[in-house]
Scaffold this active site. Structure first.
Site, short mmCIF file in Angstrom:
data_model
loop_
_atom_site.label_atom_id
_atom_site.label_comp_id
_atom_site.label_asym_id
_atom_site.label_seq_id
_atom_site.Cartn_x
_atom_site.Cartn_y
_atom_site.Cartn_z
N GLU A 22 12.07 47.52 37.61
CA GLU A 22 12.62 46.65 36.87
C GLU A 22 14.05 46.73 37.37
O GLU A 22 14.89 45.59 37.16
CB GLU A 22 12.61 46.83 35.24
CG GLU A 22 11.23 46.39 34.76
CD GLU A 22 10.91 46.74 33.53
OE1 GLU A 22 10.74 45.64 32.52
OE2 GLU A 22 10.94 47.73 32.82
N TYR A 54 30.37 25.71 23.51
CA TYR A 54 29.18 26.14 24.08
C TYR A 54 29.29 26.71 25.19
O TYR A 54 28.84 27.76 25.80
CB TYR A 54 28.24 24.90 24.40
CG TYR A 54 27.77 24.00 23.57
CD1 TYR A 54 27.20 24.16 22.19
CD2 TYR A 54 28.06 22.73 23.42
CE1 TYR A 54 26.88 23.57 21.19
CE2 TYR A 54 27.81 21.75 22.71
CZ TYR A 54 27.35 22.19 21.48
OH TYR A 54 27.01 21.19 20.14
N GLU A 74 16.55 45.34 22.90
CA GLU A 74 17.02 45.49 21.76
C GLU A 74 18.77 45.94 21.86
O GLU A 74 19.49 45.32 21.30
CB GLU A 74 16.51 46.65 21.01
CG GLU A 74 15.03 46.41 20.49
CD GLU A 74 13.94 46.67 21.28
OE1 GLU A 74 12.79 46.85 20.88
OE2 GLU A 74 14.09 46.83 22.56
N LYS A 100 11.17 38.05 27.13
CA LYS A 100 10.80 38.40 28.50
C LYS A 100 9.58 37.80 28.98
O LYS A 100 8.56 38.29 28.77
CB LYS A 100 10.56 39.92 28.45
CG LYS A 100 11.72 40.88 28.52
CD LYS A 100 11.37 42.39 28.52
CE LYS A 100 11.30 43.00 29.85
NZ LYS A 100 11.03 44.40 29.88
#
Length: 123
Positions: A22, A54, A74, A100
């Site tokens: 990853e 935005y 997290e 994910k």
């Protein structure tokens, strides 16, 4: 407070995760960000300076989420909420969902992820 600004489905490519691969190839993450704040002045004045744009939200989110590699989404979501609170004093509460869609699991699923809900000044 019932006023909200949101950005849904912000796609970012990052290298978060517990696995070495990853960190090497990365993956896509989808972020949903909802900010609770008083939009009364923006309604009354029709001025961008009376709200949170935005574009500014996306800029802060991108910098916080991509600023370093996290093992856990997290922790990445937590860094994002902290950055938004620090940048925009008018925000009273934040909800951030990090998804994910291609998590490396041996299962068939639509998405996995986390949602953090934080209020300014709450522990």
């Amino acid at each position: 407070m019932s006023d909200r600004i949101f950005v849904k489905g912000l796609m970012l490519h990052a290298f978060h995760g517990c696995h070495a691969f990853e960190a090497e190839i990365g993956q896509h993450f989808a972020l949903d960000i909802t900010l609770d704040l008083d939009l009364g002045a923006a309604v009354a004045t029709d001025r961008l300076s009376a709200t949170v744009s935005y574009d500014a939200i996306v800029t802060v989110a991108r910098e916080a989420f991509l600023g370093r590699r996290y093992k856990l989404v997290e922790a990445a979501a937590g860094a994002l909420t902290e950055a938004l609170f620090a940048t925009f004093p008018s925000i009273e509460a934040i909800e951030v969902t990090v998804r994910k869609p291609n998590a490396p699991l041996t299962a068939v699923f639509a998405e996995v992820g986390v949602t953090l809900v934080r209020r300014r000044g709450a522990a």
